[in-house]
Design a protein around this motif. Sequence first.
Motif, PDB file in Angstrom:
ATOM      1  N   VAL A  65      49.609  39.113  43.704  1.00 11.45           N
ATOM      2  CA  VAL A  65      48.718  38.760  44.820  1.00 11.45           C
ATOM      3  C   VAL A  65      48.931  37.307  45.215  1.00 11.45           C
ATOM      4  CG1 VAL A  65      46.300  38.517  45.495  1.00 11.45           C
ATOM      5  CG2 VAL A  65      47.035  40.521  44.225  1.00 11.45           C
ATOM      6  N   ARG A  66      49.130  36.439  44.227  1.00  8.74           N
ATOM      7  CA  ARG A  66      49.367  35.024  44.527  1.00  8.74           C
ATOM      8  C   ARG A  66      50.644  34.856  45.359  1.00  8.74           C
ATOM      9  NH1 ARG A  66      49.194  31.953  39.411  1.00  8.74           N
ATOM     10  NH2 ARG A  66      46.961  32.071  39.668  1.00  8.74           N
ATOM     11  N   ALA A  67      51.689  35.616  45.028  1.00  8.92           N
ATOM     12  CA  ALA A  67      52.952  35.521  45.771  1.00  8.92           C
ATOM     13  C   ALA A  67      52.769  35.979  47.214  1.00  8.92           C
ATOM     14  CB  ALA A  67      54.028  36.356  45.085  1.00  8.92           C
ATOM     15  N   GLU A  71      44.964  35.435  51.089  1.00  6.02           N
ATOM     16  CA  GLU A  71      44.441  35.728  52.424  1.00  6.02           C
ATOM     17  C   GLU A  71      45.125  36.936  53.052  1.00  6.02           C
ATOM     18  OE1 GLU A  71      45.783  32.572  51.673  1.00  6.02           O
ATOM     19  OE2 GLU A  71      43.815  31.953  50.946  1.00  6.02           O
ATOM     20  N   SER A  72      46.421  37.090  52.802  1.00  7.10           N
ATOM     21  CA  SER A  72      47.149  38.198  53.421  1.00  7.10           C
ATOM     22  C   SER A  72      47.288  39.417  52.513  1.00  7.10           C
ATOM     23  CB  SER A  72      48.539  37.722  53.874  1.00  7.10           C
ATOM     24  OG  SER A  72      49.232  37.150  52.801  1.00  7.10           O
ATOM     25  N   ALA A  73      46.690  39.374  51.332  1.00  6.86           N
ATOM     26  CA  ALA A  73      46.795  40.500  50.401  1.00  6.86           C
ATOM     27  C   ALA A  73      45.843  41.639  50.748  1.00  6.86           C
ATOM     28  CB  ALA A  73      46.552  40.031  48.971  1.00  6.86           C
ATOM     29  N   PHE A  76      43.975  44.196  48.254  1.00  5.68           N
ATOM     30  CA  PHE A  76      44.480  43.885  46.915  1.00  5.68           C
ATOM     31  C   PHE A  76      44.082  42.494  46.435  1.00  5.68           C
ATOM     32  CE2 PHE A  76      47.522  47.015  48.571  1.00  5.68           C
ATOM     33  CZ  PHE A  76      47.298  48.014  47.621  1.00  5.68           C
ATOM     34  N   ARG A  77      43.498  41.685  47.306  1.00  6.21           N
ATOM     35  CA  ARG A  77      43.190  40.306  46.930  1.00  6.21           C
ATOM     36  C   ARG A  77      42.211  40.240  45.761  1.00  6.21           C
ATOM     37  NH1 ARG A  77      40.568  38.877  52.115  1.00  6.21           N
ATOM     38  NH2 ARG A  77      38.637  39.927  51.694  1.00  6.21           N
ATOM     39  N   ARG A  78      41.353  41.242  45.601  1.00  5.71           N
ATOM     40  CA  ARG A  78      40.380  41.246  44.503  1.00  5.71           C
ATOM     41  C   ARG A  78      40.880  42.023  43.287  1.00  5.71           C
ATOM     42  NH1 ARG A  78      35.590  39.353  44.946  1.00  5.71           N
ATOM     43  NH2 ARG A  78      34.709  40.859  43.489  1.00  5.71           N
TER      44      ARG A  78
END
Length: 96
Positions: A65-67, A71-73, A76-78
């Motif tokens: 997610v960091r890669a 913001e654009s994940a 999946f960001r959480r």
Amino acid sequence: MAHPFASMLVTLGFLRSELHLADDTREHDGCATPTSRRSPKLVTELELACRVGKIARSLVWLPAVRAEGFESAGAFRRAPLSSLAAVLAESPIDLG
């Protein structure tokens, strides 16, 4: 390194979802029955491996997610946080 049963976390979570099983269903009991008798030791090992597997799952999600960028994940960001929070779930195979 990981416990060999940790791979069952996703498999059992998928089966629970697809079969619409209740959270208190212990469908993993059947996976630990190499004979007709249930093995409490194997069930305990499986539950422990699934709980520890959630931590590993969180550590895999985080760099992915960091890669991508949080913001654009999108949804999946959480995922890293949800995977880690699932360690506290009542069911060891609840993926949160």
